[in-house]
Design an enzyme around this catalytic site. Structure first.
Site, PDB file in Angstrom:
ATOM      1  N   GLY A  18       1.983 -10.846  -6.501  1.00  0.00           N
ATOM      2  CA  GLY A  18       1.025  -9.826  -6.915  1.00  0.00           C
ATOM      3  C   GLY A  18       0.691  -8.925  -5.745  1.00  0.00           C
ATOM      4  CB  CYS A  19      -2.409  -7.117  -4.909  1.00  0.00           C
ATOM      5  SG  CYS A  19      -3.065  -6.047  -3.627  1.00  0.00           S
ATOM      6  CG  PHE A  20       1.544  -5.756  -0.418  1.00  0.00           C
ATOM      7  CD1 PHE A  20       0.406  -4.979  -0.353  1.00  0.00           C
ATOM      8  CD2 PHE A  20       2.770  -5.116  -0.433  1.00  0.00           C
ATOM      9  CE1 PHE A  20       0.479  -3.598  -0.300  1.00  0.00           C
ATOM     10  CE2 PHE A  20       2.865  -3.729  -0.375  1.00  0.00           C
ATOM     11  CZ  PHE A  20       1.706  -2.969  -0.316  1.00  0.00           C
ATOM     12  CD1 TRP A  21      -3.070  -4.240   0.549  1.00  0.00           C
ATOM     13  CD2 TRP A  21      -4.766  -3.914  -0.864  1.00  0.00           C
ATOM     14  NE1 TRP A  21      -3.209  -2.894   0.373  1.00  0.00           N
ATOM     15  CE2 TRP A  21      -4.242  -2.662  -0.491  1.00  0.00           C
ATOM     16  CE3 TRP A  21      -5.841  -3.959  -1.749  1.00  0.00           C
ATOM     17  CZ2 TRP A  21      -4.765  -1.464  -0.977  1.00  0.00           C
ATOM     18  CZ3 TRP A  21      -6.356  -2.766  -2.224  1.00  0.00           C
ATOM     19  CH2 TRP A  21      -5.817  -1.535  -1.839  1.00  0.00           C
ATOM     20  CB  CYS A  22      -4.501 -10.895  -2.576  1.00  0.00           C
ATOM     21  SG  CYS A  22      -5.699  -9.721  -3.234  1.00  0.00           S
TER      22      CYS A  22
END
Length: 177
Positions: free
Chosen positions: A14-18
């Site tokens: 999913g979101c690479f930030w996380c």
């Protein structure tokens, strides 16, 4: 840690930030880079990947010392950041660019990932099957600089997104305790 002893691991969840912080804070990790992989467009931009036309997924690439933090442990950390029963994205982030994938760099990583996936599926932790893809690592394109180390640069935004996306609650309900 010598350069010769370092290996790469690539995960999409999913979101690479996380996905960066849970790995970045482990011993034996030299760096974690946010980027794109698994598609057909050369050197894609964030906007292109989000359009769904590149075939790429958001991912992280980890440079690590397997003598300090072995690949098996990286895979264990990976599972605990994702919903491995959702192939269509992760949490509020939907679509191919958010699909969960373990990208292996060699046959040993492939075998470890496949065994770990089978064990998780057999564990009964989830009522639905484990659908995370296991695929050969392809060219990894680092994301734009503003995406790198997002959890450090934009702490409040990162923490708010962890909660608002549903990721934090899912992790607490399925992986804690």
């Amino acid at each position: 840690m010598t350069k010769e002893s370092l290996e790469k691991a690539t995960f999409a969840g999913g979101c690479f930030w996380c996905m960066v912080k849970p790995f970045d804070t482990q011993p034996g990790i030299e760096k974690v880079v946010s980027g794109y992989t698994g598609g057909h467009t050369v050197n894609p931009t964030y906007k292109e990947v989000c359009s769904g036309t590149t075939g790429h997924t958001e991912a992280i690439q980890i440079t690590f010392d397997p003598a300090v933090f072995p690949y098996e442990k990286l895979v264990e950390v990976y599972w605990q950041q994702t919903d491995p029963t959702d192939a269509a994205g992760q949490f509020v982030d939907r679509g191919d660019s958010y699909r969960p994938v373990i990208f292996y760099h060699n046959e040993e990583q492939k075998e470890i990932a496949e065994k770990s996936k089978a064990a998780l599926d057999a564990s009964g932790r989830f009522k639905k099957p484990i659908v995370t893809e296991i695929a050969k690592a392809e060219t990894f394109y680092p994301a734009e600089e503003y995406h790198q180390d997002f959890y450090k640069k934009e702490k409040a935004h990162y923490e708010g997104y962890q909660v608002a996306s549903g990721r934090a609650a899912f992790i607490d309900a399925n992986w804690k305790g």
